[in-house]
Design an enzyme around this catalytic site. Sequence first.
Site, mmCIF file in Angstrom:
data_model
loop_
_atom_site.group_PDB
_atom_site.id
_atom_site.type_symbol
_atom_site.label_atom_id
_atom_site.label_comp_id
_atom_site.label_asym_id
_atom_site.label_seq_id
_atom_site.Cartn_x
_atom_site.Cartn_y
_atom_site.Cartn_z
ATOM 1 N N ARG A 67 -2.619 25.478 -18.567
ATOM 2 C CA ARG A 67 -4.165 26.093 -19.082
ATOM 3 C C ARG A 67 -4.759 27.238 -18.133
ATOM 4 N NH1 ARG A 67 -8.600 22.445 -20.714
ATOM 5 N NH2 ARG A 67 -9.026 24.175 -22.266
ATOM 6 N N ASP A 100 -13.272 29.078 -20.102
ATOM 7 C CA ASP A 100 -12.256 30.145 -19.761
ATOM 8 C C ASP A 100 -12.804 31.512 -18.935
ATOM 9 O OD1 ASP A 100 -13.331 31.628 -21.826
ATOM 10 O OD2 ASP A 100 -12.284 30.259 -23.083
ATOM 11 N N HIS A 115 -19.815 23.287 -20.164
ATOM 12 C CA HIS A 115 -18.812 22.336 -19.794
ATOM 13 C C HIS A 115 -17.985 22.916 -18.610
ATOM 14 C CE1 HIS A 115 -18.352 21.453 -24.422
ATOM 15 N NE2 HIS A 115 -19.714 20.488 -23.611
ATOM 16 N N CYS A 123 -14.354 19.167 -4.894
ATOM 17 C CA CYS A 123 -13.706 18.117 -4.431
ATOM 18 C C CYS A 123 -14.262 16.768 -5.146
ATOM 19 C CB CYS A 123 -14.223 18.036 -2.954
ATOM 20 S SG CYS A 123 -13.390 16.403 -2.053
ATOM 21 N N CYS A 126 -16.442 15.154 -1.573
ATOM 22 C CA CYS A 126 -17.360 16.019 -0.649
ATOM 23 C C CYS A 126 -18.059 17.294 -1.687
ATOM 24 C CB CYS A 126 -16.754 16.499 0.664
ATOM 25 S SG CYS A 126 -15.855 18.042 0.205
ATOM 26 N N CYS A 143 -8.353 18.354 -0.868
ATOM 27 C CA CYS A 143 -9.534 19.090 -0.269
ATOM 28 C C CYS A 143 -9.288 18.955 1.452
ATOM 29 C CB CYS A 143 -10.782 18.472 -0.624
ATOM 30 S SG CYS A 143 -12.158 19.222 0.287
ATOM 31 N N SER A 184 -17.458 24.093 -33.997
ATOM 32 C CA SER A 184 -17.498 23.104 -35.330
ATOM 33 C C SER A 184 -18.662 22.448 -34.884
ATOM 34 C CB SER A 184 -16.264 22.564 -35.181
ATOM 35 O OG SER A 184 -16.002 21.782 -34.171
#
Length: 240
Positions: A67, A100, A115, A123, A126, A143, A184
């Site tokens: 993605r 995005d 979102h 991490c 941490c 990490c 939607s």
Amino acid sequence: MFEPIREQIKDFRKIVFVTGAGISQESGIPTFRGKDGLWRNYDAMQLATIDAFYQNPKLVWEWYNERRKNIIAAEPNFGHIAITELEKYAEVVVVTQNIDGLHQKSGSSRVLELHGSILKIKCTVCDFREEILTEFSENPPYCKCGNLLRPEVVWFGEPLPQDVWQESIKHINQCDLMVIAGTSLVVSPANILPIYAKQNKAFLIEVNPKDTEMSSEMDLVIRDTSANALPKFLSLFKEK
């Protein structure tokens, strides 16, 4: 298309856009739902959970890395660009469910990411956070503290970042106009944002090819894509 509000345009001084997967789909980014919701026979909505991550972090990161490649290569479309251009004519705030970064890539100066962002990592233990625009050399990535790194996105079942949510509500309570584009309105709590705007007596416009959960509550419904409709919306401001 926007003729019913031509005379009102001069009264809209602060505009909040609430955007969703539909506007990004027009830049070639698949959505979770419908025919785009499967990845290698896995249900994408099942992969986007903390449980799935801890059960198989390698698999989840494989999906997110694919993605990420797609998103990093994607370009803003005419819908994103129209929203950015509107800043020349009104105060504009974008409240997006998308992860995005295309609104920022387009040049929008005030973007609230409900979102999170797939371009950022954090991490699991941490406080390490960073924006990464390249591929990882290991999967899953770790990490420096030795713990797993994860995308800085809000997975299903996780709360929204409260600072972003509260700032979004603040702007929505101040806006004259809300434009709901490419969503939607089925994901909570983002789907209640138009209710806050309505209570504040803001004018509500929905831009979506299909009916949504709140179409009947809108003051104006535009049955078209964001890439087609929003440049025409922008043209009204250029004329005023």
